[in-house]
Enzyme design. Structure first.
Site, PDB file in Angstrom:
ATOM      1  N   CYS A   1       0.848  -1.180   0.000  1.00  0.00           N
ATOM      2  CA  CYS A   1       0.000   0.000   0.000  1.00  0.00           C
ATOM      3  C   CYS A   1       0.893   1.243   0.000  1.00  0.00           C
ATOM      4  O   CYS A   1       1.997   1.228   0.520  1.00  0.00           O
ATOM      5  CB  CYS A   1      -0.937   0.082   1.195  1.00  0.00           C
ATOM      6  SG  CYS A   1      -1.965  -1.357   1.427  1.00  0.00           S
TER       7      CYS A   1
ATOM      8  N   ARG B   1       3.432   0.126  -5.098  1.00  0.00           N
ATOM      9  CA  ARG B   1       3.291  -0.478  -3.767  1.00  0.00           C
ATOM     10  C   ARG B   1       1.982  -1.254  -3.619  1.00  0.00           C
ATOM     11  O   ARG B   1       1.799  -1.988  -2.648  1.00  0.00           O
ATOM     12  CB  ARG B   1       3.353   0.606  -2.690  1.00  0.00           C
ATOM     13  CG  ARG B   1       4.706   1.247  -2.546  1.00  0.00           C
ATOM     14  CD  ARG B   1       4.705   2.152  -1.353  1.00  0.00           C
ATOM     15  NE  ARG B   1       4.609   1.404  -0.129  1.00  0.00           N
ATOM     16  CZ  ARG B   1       5.626   1.115   0.677  1.00  0.00           C
ATOM     17  NH1 ARG B   1       6.819   1.528   0.366  1.00  0.00           N
ATOM     18  NH2 ARG B   1       5.454   0.439   1.768  1.00  0.00           N
TER      19      ARG B   1
ATOM     20  N   TRP C   1      -2.954  -2.572  -1.611  1.00  0.00           N
ATOM     21  CA  TRP C   1      -2.630  -3.961  -1.928  1.00  0.00           C
ATOM     22  C   TRP C   1      -3.378  -4.768  -0.880  1.00  0.00           C
ATOM     23  O   TRP C   1      -2.999  -4.773   0.300  1.00  0.00           O
ATOM     24  CB  TRP C   1      -1.126  -4.166  -1.818  1.00  0.00           C
ATOM     25  CG  TRP C   1      -0.632  -5.498  -2.288  1.00  0.00           C
ATOM     26  CD1 TRP C   1      -0.281  -5.844  -3.562  1.00  0.00           C
ATOM     27  CD2 TRP C   1      -0.399  -6.666  -1.492  1.00  0.00           C
ATOM     28  NE1 TRP C   1       0.145  -7.149  -3.602  1.00  0.00           N
ATOM     29  CE2 TRP C   1       0.083  -7.682  -2.356  1.00  0.00           C
ATOM     30  CE3 TRP C   1      -0.563  -6.972  -0.137  1.00  0.00           C
ATOM     31  CZ2 TRP C   1       0.409  -8.952  -1.909  1.00  0.00           C
ATOM     32  CZ3 TRP C   1      -0.237  -8.247   0.304  1.00  0.00           C
ATOM     33  CH2 TRP C   1       0.247  -9.228  -0.584  1.00  0.00           C
TER      34      TRP C   1
ATOM     35  N   ASN D   1      -1.293   2.042   6.200  1.00  0.00           N
ATOM     36  CA  ASN D   1      -0.415   1.086   5.528  1.00  0.00           C
ATOM     37  C   ASN D   1       0.070   0.123   6.607  1.00  0.00           C
ATOM     38  O   ASN D   1       0.548   0.571   7.647  1.00  0.00           O
ATOM     39  CB  ASN D   1       0.760   1.884   4.929  1.00  0.00           C
ATOM     40  CG  ASN D   1       1.615   1.050   4.016  1.00  0.00           C
ATOM     41  OD1 ASN D   1       1.300  -0.109   3.756  1.00  0.00           O
ATOM     42  ND2 ASN D   1       2.681   1.636   3.527  1.00  0.00           N
ATOM     43  N   GLY D   2      -0.060  -1.174   6.396  1.00  0.00           N
ATOM     44  CA  GLY D   2       0.367  -2.147   7.413  1.00  0.00           C
ATOM     45  C   GLY D   2      -0.767  -3.091   7.755  1.00  0.00           C
ATOM     46  O   GLY D   2      -1.715  -3.233   6.983  1.00  0.00           O
TER      47      GLY D   2
ATOM     48  N   GLU E   1      17.467 -16.321 -10.178  1.00  0.00           N
ATOM     49  CA  GLU E   1      16.981 -14.948 -10.345  1.00  0.00           C
ATOM     50  C   GLU E   1      16.279 -14.789 -11.710  1.00  0.00           C
ATOM     51  O   GLU E   1      15.226 -14.146 -11.796  1.00  0.00           O
ATOM     52  CB  GLU E   1      18.151 -13.963 -10.194  1.00  0.00           C
ATOM     53  CG  GLU E   1      17.860 -12.526 -10.547  1.00  0.00           C
ATOM     54  CD  GLU E   1      16.731 -11.869  -9.748  1.00  0.00           C
ATOM     55  OE1 GLU E   1      16.243 -12.457  -8.769  1.00  0.00           O
ATOM     56  OE2 GLU E   1      16.310 -10.768 -10.150  1.00  0.00           O
TER      57      GLU E   1
ATOM     58  N   LYS F   1      12.410 -13.624 -12.261  1.00  0.00           N
ATOM     59  CA  LYS F   1      12.004 -12.482 -13.102  1.00  0.00           C
ATOM     60  C   LYS F   1      10.900 -12.916 -14.061  1.00  0.00           C
ATOM     61  O   LYS F   1       9.913 -12.217 -14.253  1.00  0.00           O
ATOM     62  CB  LYS F   1      13.173 -11.948 -13.944  1.00  0.00           C
ATOM     63  CG  LYS F   1      14.206 -11.076 -13.299  1.00  0.00           C
ATOM     64  CD  LYS F   1      13.762  -9.743 -12.805  1.00  0.00           C
ATOM     65  CE  LYS F   1      13.114  -9.798 -11.479  1.00  0.00           C
ATOM     66  NZ  LYS F   1      13.854  -9.732 -10.289  1.00  0.00           N
TER      67      LYS F   1
ATOM     68  N   GLU G   1       7.576 -13.516 -12.259  1.00  0.00           N
ATOM     69  CA  GLU G   1       6.985 -12.285 -11.728  1.00  0.00           C
ATOM     70  C   GLU G   1       6.243 -11.492 -12.794  1.00  0.00           C
ATOM     71  O   GLU G   1       5.145 -11.009 -12.545  1.00  0.00           O
ATOM     72  CB  GLU G   1       8.092 -11.377 -11.155  1.00  0.00           C
ATOM     73  CG  GLU G   1       8.573 -11.750  -9.787  1.00  0.00           C
ATOM     74  CD  GLU G   1       9.661 -10.796  -9.306  1.00  0.00           C
ATOM     75  OE1 GLU G   1       9.545 -10.292  -8.196  1.00  0.00           O
ATOM     76  OE2 GLU G   1      10.638 -10.572 -10.045  1.00  0.00           O
TER      77      GLU G   1
ATOM     78  N   HIS H   1      18.319 -35.867 -12.401  1.00  0.00           N
ATOM     79  CA  HIS H   1      17.785 -36.531 -11.206  1.00  0.00           C
ATOM     80  C   HIS H   1      16.285 -36.288 -11.031  1.00  0.00           C
ATOM     81  O   HIS H   1      15.790 -36.255  -9.908  1.00  0.00           O
ATOM     82  CB  HIS H   1      18.558 -36.074  -9.966  1.00  0.00           C
ATOM     83  CG  HIS H   1      19.993 -36.475 -10.000  1.00  0.00           C
ATOM     84  ND1 HIS H   1      20.396 -37.779  -9.955  1.00  0.00           N
ATOM     85  CD2 HIS H   1      21.121 -35.733 -10.133  1.00  0.00           C
ATOM     86  CE1 HIS H   1      21.713 -37.837 -10.029  1.00  0.00           C
ATOM     87  NE2 HIS H   1      22.177 -36.595 -10.150  1.00  0.00           N
TER      88      HIS H   1
ATOM     89  N   LYS I   1       5.884  -3.916  -4.450  1.00  0.00           N
ATOM     90  CA  LYS I   1       7.318  -3.631  -4.443  1.00  0.00           C
ATOM     91  C   LYS I   1       7.950  -3.930  -3.094  1.00  0.00           C
ATOM     92  O   LYS I   1       9.027  -4.486  -3.019  1.00  0.00           O
ATOM     93  CB  LYS I   1       7.523  -2.154  -4.808  1.00  0.00           C
ATOM     94  CG  LYS I   1       8.975  -1.735  -4.872  1.00  0.00           C
ATOM     95  CD  LYS I   1       9.647  -2.340  -6.071  1.00  0.00           C
ATOM     96  CE  LYS I   1      11.118  -2.013  -6.152  1.00  0.00           C
ATOM     97  NZ  LYS I   1      11.831  -2.984  -6.990  1.00  0.00           N
TER      98      LYS I   1
HETATM   99  C1  G6P Z   1       8.960  -8.209  -2.969  1.00  0.00           C
HETATM  100  C2  G6P Z   1       9.308  -7.721  -4.363  1.00  0.00           C
HETATM  101  C3  G6P Z   1      10.605  -8.381  -4.839  1.00  0.00           C
HETATM  102  C4  G6P Z   1      11.726  -8.139  -3.834  1.00  0.00           C
HETATM  103  C5  G6P Z   1      11.325  -8.604  -2.435  1.00  0.00           C
HETATM  104  C6  G6P Z   1      12.333  -8.168  -1.379  1.00  0.00           C
HETATM  105  O1  G6P Z   1       8.584  -9.546  -3.006  1.00  0.00           O
HETATM  106  O2  G6P Z   1       8.260  -7.996  -5.255  1.00  0.00           O
HETATM  107  O3  G6P Z   1      10.972  -7.831  -6.093  1.00  0.00           O
HETATM  108  O4  G6P Z   1      12.875  -8.811  -4.252  1.00  0.00           O
HETATM  109  O5  G6P Z   1      10.073  -8.038  -2.071  1.00  0.00           O
HETATM  110  O6  G6P Z   1      12.306  -6.771  -1.288  1.00  0.00           O
HETATM  111  P1  G6P Z   1      13.420  -5.910  -0.582  1.00  0.00           P
HETATM  112  O7  G6P Z   1      12.930  -4.491  -0.646  1.00  0.00           O
HETATM  113  O8  G6P Z   1      13.544  -6.418   0.821  1.00  0.00           O
HETATM  114  O9  G6P Z   1      14.685  -6.111  -1.352  1.00  0.00           O
END
Ligand code: G6P
Length: 611
Positions: free
Chosen positions: A2, A27, A74, A100-101, A487, A491, A494, A510, A606
């Site tokens: 949020c 957010r 969110w 927020n929270g 990673e 990506k 996501e 395996h 985010k």
């Molecule tokens: C969320 C985001 C990811 C990020 C993760 C950790 O899940 O969508 O992209 O890697 O949080 O975020 P941070 O701010 O702790 O790196």
């Protein structure tokens, strides 16, 4: 999660709030709303959906107030809907609140308020807040400003969980009250106006002077004054901090999306991370990291704890730290670390990596490590973020604001910084000096090598056009290349919603090889000269079963693969910084081909400030 924004000044609040919300949408983006103080009292307009829909609603243009609060959501408690969106009002329409929270004890508080005849419209945890403030306001014996402050401080003492809250009260048409605990909130200072936000970039175009609130601190804000209080209503003094980020850094700057901009910024962001920390002919310098040789000699383990992309950066960091410092390194997801009993003591150095510096699990893990007497080091991208107030030491990546939900430039900067930390420790420990010197020159070459890698963008786009309809994609690699495979796979998931898995190349046979059939795509990262032949054998095993192959390598390969992207040779320890870029570009173009919202993928946010 949020985003919250607020304005109090002489200008019309509505356009400033909408502008802030548009910048905060990364957010959370399932609903949005604003409240302003009008001559007739507080007016609230909110809806399900994106901020653009709110902006285009007819009613919103009727708001003329110069004080207001806004929220983009969110969803946690209650599905995305207009009723569940913020701001929420109390029963008497005296208070409007954005939050927020998460309020963990909201169910009990709701029962308490219901027993006192309060009614509720939404399924949210937030709606208890304005009603609880009203309850405490009614029961206060104070007068004027103190009555409002007491109602808010008493309310926050009743709340369990995390919160950043903005409050409007119709009895105080020239003020706003804010409070935070475990959720970010900053106040930007202007001339006869003040801005409030959960994130600095959302209001960076208006001011560069910010006050950062600590947990359980309150601010009573007017147009030309900000008073800070602790939870017992004692006045506290605060100095504004000047943030040096360029306002343009939070704009798209001609790029179609933030993610594409951030991918392309990597030569610059990596250069900024290196800064003056390393030069070829002198010792590394990390002034904020005051860990000396005597301390480093006492530690027998380093823990790297993080979430998502930051954790994968940590996995690459493990290889670098172990190689240079000869100290065992363990990497763990913060959400796991915090709920078991990790073997951590005064001989353990715990490194927490977080782009935002606000991730709830990472901060909780840090608190746990501290309680076990470990020294704690945070790596963050956001100056003054919550984690920096908890950690013994914080060092910043200086990658500039990262807005796209999928992390790109923060990841490469995190690995560079881990490499610099490893160099710093090895220099202090006076070990592996030859390796250290080699790594330093290789790090200094990275910005120009990243520019080279980005020249492959069109070829990667063509490959993306060939495979964007796939249902499953496999990523493989050995050693540090496997961490990049993880990673790359994240990506892709996501932003393109394609199912993908990452495996160590040698593990395919395996089990997972049973899934390989004609036309399945295998993406392989090959950067270690010593392991290349072994990995090619693994790739041949899938080629013979009909797989399509996309290879990222810095080696000369004499085999026919569907697409080979050649990247510059570098030190194997930092190869992820170059080899991840084609995977970022591939995921980006697959998402574009599918017509998806690259910057704001479904269900994600985010920074995850809830457990
Ligand atoms: C969320 C985001 C990811 C990020 C993760 C950790 O899940 O969508 O992209 O890697 O949080 O975020 P941070 O701010 O702790 O790196």
């Amino acid at each position: 999660m949020c985003g919250i924004v607020g304005y109090i000044g002489e200008k019309k609040a509505k356009p400033i709030l909408i502008n802030g919300l548009l910048r905060l949408e990364y957010r959370g983006y399932d609903s949005a709303g604003i409240s302003t103080i009008e001559k007739s009292g507080i007016k609230t307009i909110k809806n399900k959906g994106r901020v653009a829909e709110l902006e285009n609603s007819d009613e919103i243009n009727k708001l003329n107030g110069t004080i207001g609060i806004g929220h983009t959501r969110w969803a946690t408690h209650g599905k995305p809907s207009t009723t569940n969106s913020h701001p929420h009002m109390d029963n008497s329409n005296t208070f409007s609140v954005v939050h927020n929270g998460i309020i963990e004890n909201y169910a009990g508080l709701k029962e308490f308020l219901k027993s006192r005849k309060y009614t509720f419209l939404s399924d949210t945890d937030t709606e208890v807040i304005p009603n609880l403030i009203h309850f405490n306001y009614q029961n206060s014996e104070e007068k004027g400003k103190k009555r409002l402050l007491e109602a808010v401080t008493n309310t926050s003492k009743m709340l369990k969980g995390s919160f950043a809250i903005e409050i409007l009260c119709s009895d105080f048409p020239d003020n706003m009250v804010v409070v935070r605990k475990d959720s970010p909130l900053v106040i930007g200072k202007g001339v006869n106006e003040n801005y409030i936000s959960s994130d600095i970039p959302a209001i960076l175009s208006f001011t560069k002077d910010f006050y950062l609130l600590n947990d359980n601190e309150f601010a009573f804000i007017s147009r030309d004054q900000i008073e800070f209080y602790d939870e017992d209503m004692n006045i506290i003094k605060k100095e504004a901090r000047n943030i040096t980020w360029d306002a343009g850094a939070a704009e798209k700057g001609g790029y179609p999306d933030f993610m594409f901009k951030e991918i392309n910024e990597q030569p610059k962001s990596v250069r900024e991370t290196i800064g003056a920390r390393i030069t070829q002919n002198s010792k590394s310098s990390i002034p904020d990291l005051k860990l000396d040789k005597e301390y480093l000699k006492t530690i027998n383990k380093i823990f790297i704890v993080a979430c998502g992309t930051a954790m994968y950066a940590g996995m690459a960091g493990k290889t670098i730290l172990e190689s240079l410092c000869e100290i065992p390194v363990e990497v763990e997801a913060a959400s796991e670390f915090r709920y078991r009993n990790p073997i951590v003591n005064e001989k353990t150095l715990c490194i927490f990596i977080t782009q935002s510096g606000e991730t709830a699990d990472t901060i909780a893990a840090l608190k746990l490590a501290k309680s076990k007497n470990a020294k704690t080091l945070a790596i963050s991208n956001v100056i003054g973020a919550s984690i920096s107030r908890e950690a013994d030491y914080t060092i910043y990546t200086h990658a500039g604001p990262e807005i796209a939900v999928a992390s790109t430039k923060a990841y490469t900067s995190q690995i560079v910084l881990l490499a610099i930390i490893a160099i710093n420790f090895a220099e202090k420990l006076e070990i592996n000096q030859e390796k250290v010197n080699e790594l330093k020159s290789d790090i200094l070459l990275l910005p120009s090598q990243l520019e080279e890698v980005l020249k492959n963008t069109e070829r990667i786009k063509s490959f993306a056009q060939r495979i964007y309809k796939e249902k499953d994609v496999f990523f493989i690699g050995r050693g540090i290349d496997y961490t990049v495979a993880l990673e790359g796979s994240l990506k892709l998931k996501e932003i393109s919603y394609i199912h993908s898995e990452a495996y160590p190349s040698g593990e395919l046979k395996h089990g997972p090889i049973a899934l390989i059939e004609n036309d399945v795509t295998i993406i392989s990262i090959l950067t270690n000269r010593l392991l290349v032949e072994k990995s090619i054998s693994n790739i041949q095993e899938v080629v013979t079963r009909g797989a399509k192959t996309f290879i990222i390598t810095n080696q000369e390969l004499n085999h026919n693969f569907d697409e080979v992207i050649t990247i510059p040779k570098t030190n194997p320890l930092i190869s992820p910084i170059l080899s991840v870029v084609p995977l970022q570009i591939l995921a980006y173009y697959i998402s574009k081909e599918k017509g998806l919202d690259v910057d704001k993928p479904r269900n994600l946010a985010k920074s995850v400030t809830v457990e």
